[in-house]
Structure formats: C-alpha cells, structure tokens
Scaffold this motif. Structure first.
Motif, short mmCIF file in Angstrom:
data_model
loop_
_atom_site.label_atom_id
_atom_site.label_comp_id
_atom_site.label_asym_id
_atom_site.label_seq_id
_atom_site.Cartn_x
_atom_site.Cartn_y
_atom_site.Cartn_z
N GLU A 85 -7.07 7.92 3.06
CA GLU A 85 -8.44 7.55 2.66
C GLU A 85 -9.48 8.36 3.42
OE1 GLU A 85 -10.02 5.16 0.45
OE2 GLU A 85 -8.09 5.53 -0.50
N MET A 108 2.55 1.75 7.10
CA MET A 108 1.95 1.95 5.78
C MET A 108 0.42 1.87 5.85
SD MET A 108 4.31 2.76 3.72
CE MET A 108 3.56 2.59 2.12
N LYS A 109 -0.09 0.96 6.62
CA LYS A 109 -1.54 0.80 6.76
C LYS A 109 -2.16 2.04 7.41
CE LYS A 109 -3.52 -3.19 7.65
NZ LYS A 109 -3.95 -4.40 8.38
N TYR A 112 -2.09 4.88 4.84
CA TYR A 112 -3.12 4.63 3.83
C TYR A 112 -4.50 4.99 4.35
CZ TYR A 112 -6.35 2.13 0.79
OH TYR A 112 -7.40 1.82 -0.03
#
Length: 189
Positions: A157, A149-150, A153
């Motif tokens: 971004e 997930m990181k 993300y």
C-alpha cells in the motif's frame, strides 16, 4: 506454487511472463495448459549482455532491440539472423541463446501492441517482490502468519502511493484481452 494458485481459485491464465527459470514454462503448461508463456525480454537482454565488453554493450543492445521491437515474427527472425552475422564471431552464445528460447520469446508477437507493452517484461512483478523482500527482511521474525501478511499488505500500500500508475497502458491491454479471449474471459457481472 502453480497448483496452489489453481487450488485458490485461478481457473485460467492467458499469458505468463516469466524470467529464465529453467522448467517454469513446462510447469505452467502442466497446470494451466492453455497459457501462452512469454519469456521476459529484459531478462534475455541482461543475460545476453552479461559477458559483453563495456565498449560493445550499447551496440549489441541496439541490435537486440531490433529483434524484439520488430512488427512480425518473420521480421524478428530476419533481425536475429542479421544479429548473428554481425556478432557471432565474437559472441556466438547470444544468438544461440535467443534461438534456444525462441518459442517463448516470440509469444508476444501474437498480440496487438497494447498487450505487447505489458507482457514483454516481469519488471512490475519484480518491483513488488522487492518491496516485500525489503519489508520482511527488516523484521526477520513475525509472531504469526497474520502479522506477516499485514506487514506485506501495508508495505505494498505504501509503495503503491509512490508508483505513478498501477500498470502503464493496462486499460487498452485489458480491452484487447477481452476481445481476444472473449470465450475465456470471466464474467464480472
């Protein structure tokens, strides 16, 4: 997937722009019955041109454009008939495919131009999916879900900085959605 979205708190979907995945419009209707499904015009055009000779692609694409850039459904139907008269002798499957998908191709005619601009294609979503695929494929394995997930993300971004704007013409569209779906619009106060 749709049930999972509903379980996560999505209560209503006004319009779902989808590619040509068979059965997806029916699945959307089963979970979110008020949703209007719009088939991605870009996917339809790509599929239509798939078996067309290179020398005729621009001509056929221009004639298809007359259909989806019409002002009204009636005008679009007339343009589809004109397209069929011109091209059915060589490529009858194109007009037949458009007729078969017609109910999900004309949904965007129910909306003002501000909304039409953002619901006729799934390209914005495909761009995000591409960023996610590139990032996750480069790593192959993750120690745990949070790590994945990181990475996703951070990839989004980073990609968002390159995109000129989040979604072109979104503000006029959201204003139109607020007018059209006043009774279904969530209260953000």
């Amino acid at each position: 997937m749709l049930t999972e979205l509903k379980n996560r708190g999505i209560k209503d979907v006004f319009v779902a722009c989808v590619d040509g995945l068979t059965g997806f419009p029916d699945a959307i209707g089963a979970v979110f019955p008020k949703t209007q499904v719009q088939l991605c015009i870009v996917h339809m055009v790509r599929n239509s041109l798939r078996f067309v000779s290179w020398k005729e692609r621009k001509l056929i694409a221009a004639d298809l454009k007359k259909i989806y850039q019409s002002i009204t459904v009636e005008e679009a139907e007339m343009e589809l008939e004109a397209f069929a008269r011109t091209w059915d002798s060589q490529y009858p499957s194109i007009s037949q495919s458009w007729r078969n998908h017609w109910p999900n191709l004309i949904a965007f005619f129910d909306y003002p131009n501000e909304i039409r601009k953002i619901i006729y294609t799934t390209n914005a979503i495909e761009s995000v999916n591409s960023v996610i695929r590139k990032t996750t494929n480069a790593r192959k394995t993750f120690p745990h879900d949070q790590a994945a997930m990181k990475v996703v993300y951070l990839a989004i971004e980073h990609a968002a900085k390159k995109w000129s704007m989040p979604l072109r013409d979104w503000k006029p569209a959201i204003n139109q959605f607020m007018i059209m779906y006043q009774d279904r619009m969530p209260d953000f106060n």
